[in-house]
Design an enzyme around this catalytic site. Structure first.
Site, PDB file in Angstrom:
ATOM      1  N   ASP A  27      -6.884  -1.242  -4.725  1.00  0.00           N
ATOM      2  CA  ASP A  27      -7.976  -1.041  -3.802  1.00  0.00           C
ATOM      3  C   ASP A  27      -8.960  -0.116  -4.506  1.00  0.00           C
ATOM      4  O   ASP A  27     -10.295   0.137  -4.260  1.00  0.00           O
ATOM      5  CB  ASP A  27      -7.431  -0.711  -2.499  1.00  0.00           C
ATOM      6  CG  ASP A  27      -6.768  -1.436  -1.777  1.00  0.00           C
ATOM      7  OD1 ASP A  27      -6.778  -2.672  -2.061  1.00  0.00           O
ATOM      8  OD2 ASP A  27      -5.679  -1.317  -1.027  1.00  0.00           O
ATOM      9  N   ASP A  40       0.851  -0.963  -0.116  1.00  0.00           N
ATOM     10  CA  ASP A  40      -0.049  -0.071  -0.124  1.00  0.00           C
ATOM     11  C   ASP A  40       1.064   1.163  -0.112  1.00  0.00           C
ATOM     12  O   ASP A  40       1.849   1.349   0.363  1.00  0.00           O
ATOM     13  CB  ASP A  40      -0.848  -0.167   1.109  1.00  0.00           C
ATOM     14  CG  ASP A  40      -1.894  -1.161   1.269  1.00  0.00           C
ATOM     15  OD1 ASP A  40      -2.503  -1.414   0.026  1.00  0.00           O
ATOM     16  OD2 ASP A  40      -2.278  -1.608   2.279  1.00  0.00           O
TER      17      ASP A  40
END
Length: 166
Positions: free
Chosen positions: A142, A123
């Site tokens: 995402d 991330d």
């Protein structure tokens, strides 16, 4: 049987672009940031960072001991297969649904690659309010999954008659 070869091919191509862009960005952040390093882009709101997530959304099951990696890999393979078959069955007029499924597929495979080969999802986007509140870090995959899910809901609202015909 593929109902609309053009729509199906376009959807798979765009999913592939999402996967490639996601993997390139994750690789860049993984190679150029150290863990939890923050580069502030918009003060008090948006930063770039590097974080690893061994769990699912919001780090669900991230401390489960390792079994969750292969569980989430299996789920992602299953979901990606279903999405691909679903895309193949869409008709040319179902463009909004195709866009939604394309985004979800690209995001699911992008995170699947991380999980299968790295053991965690990379991330790099961090939204926060000052230093008081932080949303969990996330990535391009995402964004694709979330946007696709939102478009699926929108499609169900604005095209309810399509669902009745199938």
């Amino acid at each position: 049987m593929v109902r609309s070869k053009r729509l199906f091919a376009t959807s798979l191509f765009v999913s592939l672009l999402i996967i490639v862009a996601d993997q390139l960005l994750k690789g860049w952040f993984d190679n150029n940031f150290f863990m939890y390093q923050q580069v502030i882009v918009v003060p008090d709101f948006f930063s770039l960072t590097l974080a690893y997530n061994k769990g699912a959304a919001f780090s669900f099951l991230s401390t489960a001991g390792g079994w969750q990696r292969w569980f989430f890999v299996a789920v992602a393979v299953g979901v990606s297969s279903v999405l691909t078959f679903w895309l193949a069955r869409l008709e040319e007029k179902q463009k909004l649904q195709a866009v939604a499924l394309t985004l979800i597929l690209g995001g699911a495979v992008g995170n699947l690659i991380d999980r299968a080969f790295l053991g965690h999802v990379v991330d790099f986007i961090l939204v926060h309010y000052k230093r008081e509140w932080f949303f969990p870090a996330f990535n391009l995959a995402d964004i694709g999954i979330t946007t696709g899910a939102g478009l699926m809901i929108l499609d169900m609202i604005i095209n309810p008659e399509v669902k009745k015909q199938q």
